[in-house]
Write a protein that holds these residues in place. Structure first.
Motif, PDB file in Angstrom:
ATOM      1  N   HIS A   1       0.835  -1.202   0.000  1.00 29.18           N
ATOM      2  CA  HIS A   1       0.000   0.000   0.000  1.00 29.18           C
ATOM      3  C   HIS A   1       0.874   1.258   0.000  1.00 29.18           C
ATOM      4  O   HIS A   1       0.655   2.183  -0.781  1.00 29.18           O
ATOM      5  CB  HIS A   1      -0.929  -0.015   1.213  1.00 29.18           C
ATOM      6  CG  HIS A   1      -1.933   1.094   1.208  1.00 29.18           C
ATOM      7  ND1 HIS A   1      -1.619   2.383   1.563  1.00 29.18           N
ATOM      8  CD2 HIS A   1      -3.241   1.093   0.868  1.00 29.18           C
ATOM      9  CE1 HIS A   1      -2.696   3.138   1.459  1.00 29.18           C
ATOM     10  NE2 HIS A   1      -3.695   2.378   1.037  1.00 29.18           N
ATOM     11  N   THR A   2       1.873   1.261   0.873  1.00 27.65           N
ATOM     12  CA  THR A   2       2.727   2.439   1.031  1.00 27.65           C
ATOM     13  C   THR A   2       3.671   2.646  -0.153  1.00 27.65           C
ATOM     14  O   THR A   2       3.788   3.755  -0.670  1.00 27.65           O
ATOM     15  CB  THR A   2       3.560   2.312   2.326  1.00 27.65           C
ATOM     16  OG1 THR A   2       2.666   2.145   3.423  1.00 27.65           O
ATOM     17  CG2 THR A   2       4.440   3.530   2.544  1.00 27.65           C
ATOM     18  N   GLU A   3       4.328   1.559  -0.574  1.00 28.13           N
ATOM     19  CA  GLU A   3       5.377   1.683  -1.589  1.00 28.13           C
ATOM     20  C   GLU A   3       4.858   1.615  -3.023  1.00 28.13           C
ATOM     21  O   GLU A   3       5.547   2.066  -3.937  1.00 28.13           O
ATOM     22  CB  GLU A   3       6.424   0.586  -1.391  1.00 28.13           C
ATOM     23  CG  GLU A   3       7.164   0.695  -0.076  1.00 28.13           C
ATOM     24  CD  GLU A   3       8.126  -0.459   0.159  1.00 28.13           C
ATOM     25  OE1 GLU A   3       8.334  -1.285  -0.757  1.00 28.13           O
ATOM     26  OE2 GLU A   3       8.660  -0.550   1.289  1.00 28.13           O
ATOM     27  N   ILE A   4       3.686   1.038  -3.234  1.00 26.63           N
ATOM     28  CA  ILE A   4       3.208   0.836  -4.604  1.00 26.63           C
ATOM     29  C   ILE A   4       1.879   1.544  -4.854  1.00 26.63           C
ATOM     30  O   ILE A   4       1.801   2.466  -5.651  1.00 26.63           O
ATOM     31  CB  ILE A   4       3.094  -0.669  -4.939  1.00 26.63           C
ATOM     32  CG1 ILE A   4       4.475  -1.318  -4.860  1.00 26.63           C
ATOM     33  CG2 ILE A   4       2.480  -0.870  -6.329  1.00 26.63           C
ATOM     34  CD1 ILE A   4       4.465  -2.829  -4.959  1.00 26.63           C
ATOM     35  N   LEU A   5       0.825   1.093  -4.164  1.00 28.18           N
ATOM     36  CA  LEU A   5      -0.519   1.583  -4.472  1.00 28.18           C
ATOM     37  C   LEU A   5      -0.651   3.089  -4.319  1.00 28.18           C
ATOM     38  O   LEU A   5      -1.194   3.768  -5.194  1.00 28.18           O
ATOM     39  CB  LEU A   5      -1.561   0.877  -3.599  1.00 28.18           C
ATOM     40  CG  LEU A   5      -1.631  -0.644  -3.738  1.00 28.18           C
ATOM     41  CD1 LEU A   5      -2.604  -1.229  -2.725  1.00 28.18           C
ATOM     42  CD2 LEU A   5      -2.000  -1.044  -5.162  1.00 28.18           C
ATOM     43  N   SER A   6      -0.162   3.630  -3.220  1.00 33.82           N
ATOM     44  CA  SER A   6      -0.297   5.069  -2.988  1.00 33.82           C
ATOM     45  C   SER A   6       0.602   5.893  -3.900  1.00 33.82           C
ATOM     46  O   SER A   6       0.423   7.105  -4.011  1.00 33.82           O
ATOM     47  CB  SER A   6      -0.015   5.403  -1.524  1.00 33.82           C
ATOM     48  OG  SER A   6       1.318   5.101  -1.201  1.00 33.82           O
ATOM     49  N   MET A   7       1.568   5.243  -4.561  1.00 33.19           N
ATOM     50  CA  MET A   7       2.470   5.944  -5.472  1.00 33.19           C
ATOM     51  C   MET A   7       2.039   5.853  -6.941  1.00 33.19           C
ATOM     52  O   MET A   7       2.663   6.465  -7.803  1.00 33.19           O
ATOM     53  CB  MET A   7       3.889   5.387  -5.334  1.00 33.19           C
ATOM     54  CG  MET A   7       4.408   5.451  -3.914  1.00 33.19           C
ATOM     55  SD  MET A   7       4.384   7.126  -3.283  1.00 33.19           S
ATOM     56  CE  MET A   7       6.101   7.414  -3.117  1.00 33.19           C
ATOM     57  N   LEU A   8       1.003   5.071  -7.233  1.00 33.88           N
ATOM     58  CA  LEU A   8       0.549   4.958  -8.620  1.00 33.88           C
ATOM     59  C   LEU A   8       0.042   6.312  -9.104  1.00 33.88           C
ATOM     60  O   LEU A   8      -0.615   7.040  -8.349  1.00 33.88           O
ATOM     61  CB  LEU A   8      -0.566   3.901  -8.725  1.00 33.88           C
ATOM     62  CG  LEU A   8      -0.137   2.455  -8.486  1.00 33.88           C
ATOM     63  CD1 LEU A   8      -1.356   1.548  -8.364  1.00 33.88           C
ATOM     64  CD2 LEU A   8       0.793   1.970  -9.587  1.00 33.88           C
ATOM     65  N   PRO A   9       0.328   6.669 -10.348  1.00 33.80           N
ATOM     66  CA  PRO A   9      -0.051   7.991 -10.842  1.00 33.80           C
ATOM     67  C   PRO A   9      -1.569   8.175 -10.949  1.00 33.80           C
ATOM     68  O   PRO A   9      -2.282   7.273 -11.387  1.00 33.80           O
ATOM     69  CB  PRO A   9       0.594   8.052 -12.230  1.00 33.80           C
ATOM     70  CG  PRO A   9       0.863   6.645 -12.614  1.00 33.80           C
ATOM     71  CD  PRO A   9       1.031   5.872 -11.347  1.00 33.80           C
TER      72      PRO A   9
END
Length: 159
Positions: free
Chosen positions: A123-131
């Motif tokens: 969630h922190t490293e991938i999902l919340s960083m998706l454009p």
């Protein structure tokens, strides 16, 4: 996409049941030579009918992974935002599935995790960083009732 003829449809059906079937066995089952069958498979791949082969993997720990279903709402629903989001999703192997949706959210994603800490990292490293992401809603599975079921053959319409 153009309609499949009976032989191509049977090749696809058999590969859905067993993607590891040898080309020789597949050719025998559909009544073709091995070389003709392989040509048809390559054509189906080239046309995008067959987009890949996969393995369904069990968990060596004996403990089943937790499936997490994630609804993503984007800030904007434009072709450029969709394209950037989809390219980013494809670059993360942690995301097993991604669907463009109708309804309340724009995308539905599926990931599998061993525990909450692993999901927190994703969630922190991938999902919340998706454009373009405006909202993330996640649901954790309790138990797998039915998975990896093949699609039923289409019903024939008479008349």
């Amino acid at each position: 996409m153009e309609r499949l003829d009976a032989i191509d449809a049977e090749i696809v059906r058999l590969l859905r049941l067993n993607a590891r079937m040898s080309n020789a066995k597949l050719a025998e089952k559909v009544g073709l030579s091995a070389s003709a069958c392989l040509r048809r498979i390559r054509a189906l791949e080239h046309r995008g009918v067959l987009r890949g082969y996969t393995a369904i993997v069990g968990h060596s720990s004996g403990e089943a992974a937790i499936a997490v279903i994630i609804n993503i709402t984007l800030e904007q629903q434009t072709e450029d935002v969709f394209k950037r989001f989809e390219e980013a999703v494809r670059s993360h192997p942690e995301i097993q599935e991604c669907y463009l949706m109708t309804g309340d959210s724009d995308y539905l994603l599926r990931v599998e995790v061993e525990n909450a800490a692993e999901f927190e990292r994703i969630h922190t490293e991938i999902l919340s960083m998706l454009p373009g992401v405006a909202r993330i809603r996640s649901s954790f599975s309790i138990r797998n009732v039915l998975a990896a079921r093949r699609r039923p053959a289409p019903r024939r319409r008479d008349g």
